[in-house]
Design a protein around this motif. Structure first.
Motif, PDB file in Angstrom:
ATOM      1  N   GLN A  81       0.852  -1.193   0.000  1.00 50.85           N
ATOM      2  CA  GLN A  81       0.000   0.000   0.000  1.00 50.85           C
ATOM      3  C   GLN A  81       0.876   1.226   0.000  1.00 50.85           C
ATOM      4  OE1 GLN A  81      -2.728  -0.250   3.282  1.00 50.85           O
ATOM      5  NE2 GLN A  81      -4.133  -1.604   2.171  1.00 50.85           N
ATOM      6  N   SER A  82       0.497   2.236  -0.741  1.00 49.00           N
ATOM      7  CA  SER A  82       1.301   3.458  -0.697  1.00 49.00           C
ATOM      8  C   SER A  82       0.552   4.583  -0.013  1.00 49.00           C
ATOM      9  CB  SER A  82       1.741   3.889  -2.094  1.00 49.00           C
ATOM     10  OG  SER A  82       1.150   3.140  -3.081  1.00 49.00           O
ATOM     11  N   PHE A  83       1.331   5.392   0.637  1.00 52.41           N
ATOM     12  CA  PHE A  83       0.816   6.565   1.351  1.00 52.41           C
ATOM     13  C   PHE A  83       1.595   7.771   0.860  1.00 52.41           C
ATOM     14  CE2 PHE A  83       0.568   2.832   4.048  1.00 52.41           C
ATOM     15  CZ  PHE A  83      -0.745   2.841   4.480  1.00 52.41           C
ATOM     16  N   ASP A  84       0.951   8.910   0.874  1.00 52.68           N
ATOM     17  CA  ASP A  84       1.594  10.116   0.383  1.00 52.68           C
ATOM     18  C   ASP A  84       1.789  11.125   1.506  1.00 52.68           C
ATOM     19  OD1 ASP A  84       2.476  12.351  -0.984  1.00 52.68           O
ATOM     20  OD2 ASP A  84       1.202  11.918  -2.718  1.00 52.68           O
ATOM     21  N   GLU A  85       3.039  11.497   1.711  1.00 50.27           N
ATOM     22  CA  GLU A  85       3.351  12.428   2.794  1.00 50.27           C
ATOM     23  C   GLU A  85       2.802  13.822   2.508  1.00 50.27           C
ATOM     24  OE1 GLU A  85       7.458  11.853   4.162  1.00 50.27           O
ATOM     25  OE2 GLU A  85       7.209  13.717   5.278  1.00 50.27           O
ATOM     26  N   ILE A  93       1.170   8.430   8.825  1.00 48.78           N
ATOM     27  CA  ILE A  93       1.317   7.342   7.844  1.00 48.78           C
ATOM     28  C   ILE A  93       1.816   6.083   8.534  1.00 48.78           C
ATOM     29  CG2 ILE A  93       2.708   6.556   5.886  1.00 48.78           C
ATOM     30  CD1 ILE A  93       2.552   9.419   4.789  1.00 48.78           C
ATOM     31  N   LEU A  94       2.837   6.246   9.379  1.00 49.55           N
ATOM     32  CA  LEU A  94       3.397   5.087  10.077  1.00 49.55           C
ATOM     33  C   LEU A  94       2.340   4.417  10.942  1.00 49.55           C
ATOM     34  CD1 LEU A  94       6.955   6.374  11.048  1.00 49.55           C
ATOM     35  CD2 LEU A  94       6.296   4.810   9.222  1.00 49.55           C
ATOM     36  N   GLN A  95       1.582   5.252  11.646  1.00 47.56           N
ATOM     37  CA  GLN A  95       0.529   4.699  12.508  1.00 47.56           C
ATOM     38  C   GLN A  95      -0.512   3.945  11.704  1.00 47.56           C
ATOM     39  OE1 GLN A  95      -1.028   7.839  14.863  1.00 47.56           O
ATOM     40  NE2 GLN A  95       0.344   7.412  16.590  1.00 47.56           N
ATOM     41  N   ALA A 101      -3.391  -2.844   8.877  1.00 47.73           N
ATOM     42  CA  ALA A 101      -3.081  -4.005   8.039  1.00 47.73           C
ATOM     43  C   ALA A 101      -4.373  -4.645   7.543  1.00 47.73           C
ATOM     44  CB  ALA A 101      -2.263  -5.023   8.821  1.00 47.73           C
ATOM     45  N   PRO A 102      -4.442  -4.996   6.280  1.00 45.06           N
ATOM     46  CA  PRO A 102      -5.637  -5.675   5.781  1.00 45.06           C
ATOM     47  C   PRO A 102      -5.840  -6.978   6.540  1.00 45.06           C
ATOM     48  CG  PRO A 102      -4.136  -5.086   3.976  1.00 45.06           C
ATOM     49  CD  PRO A 102      -3.410  -4.839   5.260  1.00 45.06           C
ATOM     50  N   GLU A 103      -7.088  -7.388   6.677  1.00 47.58           N
ATOM     51  CA  GLU A 103      -7.391  -8.581   7.458  1.00 47.58           C
ATOM     52  C   GLU A 103      -6.619  -9.786   6.925  1.00 47.58           C
ATOM     53  OE1 GLU A 103     -11.621  -9.172   7.929  1.00 47.58           O
ATOM     54  OE2 GLU A 103     -11.151 -11.094   8.881  1.00 47.58           O
ATOM     55  N   GLY A 104      -5.967 -10.487   7.845  1.00 47.13           N
ATOM     56  CA  GLY A 104      -5.240 -11.686   7.438  1.00 47.13           C
ATOM     57  C   GLY A 104      -3.809 -11.417   7.008  1.00 47.13           C
ATOM     58  N   TYR A 105      -3.406 -10.150   7.102  1.00 47.45           N
ATOM     59  CA  TYR A 105      -2.053  -9.809   6.692  1.00 47.45           C
ATOM     60  C   TYR A 105      -1.267  -9.198   7.842  1.00 47.45           C
ATOM     61  CZ  TYR A 105      -3.292 -10.667   1.839  1.00 47.45           C
ATOM     62  OH  TYR A 105      -3.673 -11.259   0.680  1.00 47.45           O
ATOM     63  N   ALA A 122       3.959   0.546   2.417  1.00 47.79           N
ATOM     64  CA  ALA A 122       3.842  -0.435   3.493  1.00 47.79           C
ATOM     65  C   ALA A 122       3.660  -1.787   2.834  1.00 47.79           C
ATOM     66  CB  ALA A 122       2.654  -0.114   4.384  1.00 47.79           C
ATOM     67  N   GLU A 123       4.485  -2.734   3.236  1.00 45.37           N
ATOM     68  CA  GLU A 123       4.381  -4.062   2.652  1.00 45.37           C
ATOM     69  C   GLU A 123       3.809  -5.029   3.681  1.00 45.37           C
ATOM     70  OE1 GLU A 123       8.019  -5.732   1.193  1.00 45.37           O
ATOM     71  OE2 GLU A 123       6.984  -7.479   0.367  1.00 45.37           O
ATOM     72  N   TYR A 124       2.772  -5.729   3.270  1.00 46.73           N
ATOM     73  CA  TYR A 124       2.131  -6.703   4.140  1.00 46.73           C
ATOM     74  C   TYR A 124       2.297  -8.089   3.555  1.00 46.73           C
ATOM     75  CZ  TYR A 124      -0.252  -2.511   5.746  1.00 46.73           C
ATOM     76  OH  TYR A 124      -0.531  -1.259   6.209  1.00 46.73           O
ATOM     77  N   GLU A 125       2.370  -9.067   4.437  1.00 52.56           N
ATOM     78  CA  GLU A 125       2.454 -10.445   3.987  1.00 52.56           C
ATOM     79  C   GLU A 125       1.331 -11.231   4.632  1.00 52.56           C
ATOM     80  OE1 GLU A 125       6.055 -13.442   3.146  1.00 52.56           O
ATOM     81  OE2 GLU A 125       5.835 -12.921   5.245  1.00 52.56           O
ATOM     82  N   LYS A 126       0.790 -12.189   3.891  1.00 46.72           N
ATOM     83  CA  LYS A 126      -0.206 -13.107   4.424  1.00 46.72           C
ATOM     84  C   LYS A 126       0.248 -13.613   5.788  1.00 46.72           C
ATOM     85  CE  LYS A 126      -3.854 -15.031   2.401  1.00 46.72           C
ATOM     86  NZ  LYS A 126      -5.116 -14.337   2.616  1.00 46.72           N
ATOM     87  N   THR A 127      -0.594 -13.497   6.791  1.00 48.15           N
ATOM     88  CA  THR A 127      -0.193 -13.893   8.135  1.00 48.15           C
ATOM     89  C   THR A 127       0.234 -15.359   8.205  1.00 48.15           C
ATOM     90  OG1 THR A 127      -1.656 -12.217   9.046  1.00 48.15           O
ATOM     91  CG2 THR A 127      -0.927 -13.931  10.542  1.00 48.15           C
ATOM     92  N   GLU A 128      -0.516 -16.225   7.497  1.00 49.03           N
ATOM     93  CA  GLU A 128      -0.149 -17.656   7.514  1.00 49.03           C
ATOM     94  C   GLU A 128       1.259 -17.865   6.992  1.00 49.03           C
ATOM     95  OE1 GLU A 128      -3.032 -19.188   4.822  1.00 49.03           O
ATOM     96  OE2 GLU A 128      -4.480 -17.828   5.707  1.00 49.03           O
ATOM     97  N   VAL A 129       1.585 -17.162   5.911  1.00 46.13           N
ATOM     98  CA  VAL A 129       2.905 -17.289   5.308  1.00 46.13           C
ATOM     99  C   VAL A 129       3.948 -16.755   6.264  1.00 46.13           C
ATOM    100  CG1 VAL A 129       4.342 -16.607   3.361  1.00 46.13           C
ATOM    101  CG2 VAL A 129       1.905 -17.013   3.022  1.00 46.13           C
TER     102      VAL A 129
END
Ligand SMILES: [Zn+2]
Ligand SMILES: [Zn+2]
Length: 135
Positions: A81-85, A93-95, A101-105, A122-129
């Motif tokens: 996801q990208s955020f713009d300062e 943005i950090l908060q 985080a999207p659900e499950g990530y 912001a980079e999210y990864e599948k929680t299971e992974v």
């Protein structure tokens, strides 16, 4: 696959499609004739009965479209996801990145966007992974 003169055939029974073309497509199966499309099939994930035209085949399993979408989603391991300062301060943005985080990530990293002084990613990864990697 050979389809003479561009005429499609039902991938289940081989019936030829009329030149006008009216066979529906079933994901993972191909074109099916109307009769085969109307057959009731059972979703192997949730057990619901659906018409074949509203089902999909994935890795040899017949799934309703809802479960098909869920399965496809499983392959999406990373979300960025990208955020713009320029829209909000970096602290906000950090908060948002940590709490939103999207659900499950799970959040992996927040970093400056490449070649940018005001974009964050912001980079999210599948929680299971994520859990598999960390245990
Ligand atoms: Zn057919
Ligand atoms: Zn289902």
């Amino acid at each position: 696959m050979h389809q003479g003169k561009g005429q499609a055939k039902c991938s289940l029974c081989g019936a030829e499609e009329a030149p006008s073309g009216s066979f529906p497509m079933v994901v993972g199966v191909g074109k099916v004739c109307i009769a085969d499309g109307m057959v009731n099939v059972k979703c192997e994930a949730c057990g619901a009965g659906v018409k074949r035209v509203t089902s999909a085949r994935l890795q040899g399993r017949t799934l309703c479209l809802t479960d098909y979408m869920k399965e496809i989603e499983k392959y999406r391991r990373h979300i960025v996801q990208s955020f713009d300062e320029e829209d909000e301060p970096a602290v906000a943005i950090l908060q948002r990145a940590y709490n939103g985080a999207p659900e499950g990530y799970t959040l992996l990293a927040v970093r400056r966007g490449r070649n940018s002084t005001h974009l964050w990613e912001a980079e999210y990864e599948k929680t299971e992974v994520f859990q598999m990697r960390c245990s």
